[in-house]
Design an enzyme around this catalytic site. Sequence first.
Site, PDB file in Angstrom:
ATOM      1  N   GLY A  46       0.826  -1.197   0.000  1.00 20.98           N
ATOM      2  CA  GLY A  46       0.000   0.000   0.000  1.00 20.98           C
ATOM      3  C   GLY A  46       0.860   1.245   0.000  1.00 20.98           C
ATOM      4  N   GLN A  51       2.984   9.986   1.129  1.00 20.56           N
ATOM      5  CA  GLN A  51       4.276   9.288   1.116  1.00 20.56           C
ATOM      6  C   GLN A  51       5.106   9.624  -0.119  1.00 20.56           C
ATOM      7  OE1 GLN A  51       2.367   5.260   2.086  1.00 20.56           O
ATOM      8  NE2 GLN A  51       4.364   5.110   3.059  1.00 20.56           N
ATOM      9  N   CYS A  91       6.021  -0.184   6.888  1.00 20.62           N
ATOM     10  CA  CYS A  91       5.622   0.976   6.093  1.00 20.62           C
ATOM     11  C   CYS A  91       6.796   1.377   5.207  1.00 20.62           C
ATOM     12  CB  CYS A  91       5.264   2.125   7.044  1.00 20.62           C
ATOM     13  SG  CYS A  91       4.802   3.652   6.201  1.00 20.62           S
ATOM     14  N   LEU A  92       6.503   1.706   3.955  1.00 17.71           N
ATOM     15  CA  LEU A  92       7.576   2.081   3.037  1.00 17.71           C
ATOM     16  C   LEU A  92       8.283   3.364   3.490  1.00 17.71           C
ATOM     17  CD1 LEU A  92       5.920   1.263  -0.414  1.00 17.71           C
ATOM     18  CD2 LEU A  92       7.631  -0.072   0.846  1.00 17.71           C
ATOM     19  N   HIS A 133      -4.193   1.117   7.777  1.00 18.24           N
ATOM     20  CA  HIS A 133      -2.865   1.749   7.758  1.00 18.24           C
ATOM     21  C   HIS A 133      -2.826   2.919   6.770  1.00 18.24           C
ATOM     22  CE1 HIS A 133       1.721   1.397   7.711  1.00 18.24           C
ATOM     23  NE2 HIS A 133       1.476   2.144   6.655  1.00 18.24           N
ATOM     24  N   GLU A 134      -3.354   2.686   5.557  1.00 15.88           N
ATOM     25  CA  GLU A 134      -3.271   3.722   4.518  1.00 15.88           C
ATOM     26  C   GLU A 134      -4.201   4.896   4.818  1.00 15.88           C
ATOM     27  OE1 GLU A 134      -0.793   3.603   2.677  1.00 15.88           O
ATOM     28  OE2 GLU A 134      -0.317   1.500   2.998  1.00 15.88           O
ATOM     29  N   HIS A 137      -2.613   7.281   7.115  1.00 20.72           N
ATOM     30  CA  HIS A 137      -1.640   8.192   6.489  1.00 20.72           C
ATOM     31  C   HIS A 137      -2.294   9.514   6.085  1.00 20.72           C
ATOM     32  CE1 HIS A 137       2.278   6.306   6.053  1.00 20.72           C
ATOM     33  NE2 HIS A 137       1.746   5.174   5.619  1.00 20.72           N
TER      34      HIS A 137
HETATM   35 ZN    ZN Z   1       2.665   3.373   5.531  1.00 17.77          ZN
END
Ligand code: ZN
Length: 159
Positions: A46, A51, A91-92, A133-134, A137
């Site tokens: 995701g 991000q 998380c990226l 999670h997304e 963000h």
């Molecule tokens: Zn993330």
Amino acid sequence: MALRQIRLIGDEILTKKCREVKEMKPRLRELIGDMLDTMYEAQGVGLAAPQVGVLKQIVVIDVTEEGNDPIVLINPEIIELSGEQEGNEGCLSVPNKVGVVKRANYAKVKALNEDMEEIIVEGEGLLARALQHEVDHLSGELYVDKVEGELMIAAQEDE
Ligand code: ZN
């Protein structure tokens, strides 16, 4: 294919609230395509627009092994949560780390697709986790603030 630079934890933009998307524009379609490319390249499940440095309510998700079932969510809103799961989350924007986060095991989200049509996406397990999670963000929340215990070093996969 165009990759965007992934913003990392410590970057202020990751703590800001994202704006609603009012209409689809060519630039946003390009952004969505780039977000998918960037997510797949980084082997994530995701990615949220902040991000890649854009404060808009856009999220892409793909929890499939093959990476062939992309979900695009615009202005997503969680409308139902139930059950509970506890598991590792990463998380990226927080490279090479994982932490244990408690999440609902089922999530239902109302959103718009790329054509600004209303859609409902629901899922359990990993998909439910990714949805929560997304969406976090988009309000400037990172999973690291929800971790129980310590952040751990992620196991490195062999190339
Ligand atoms: Zn993330």
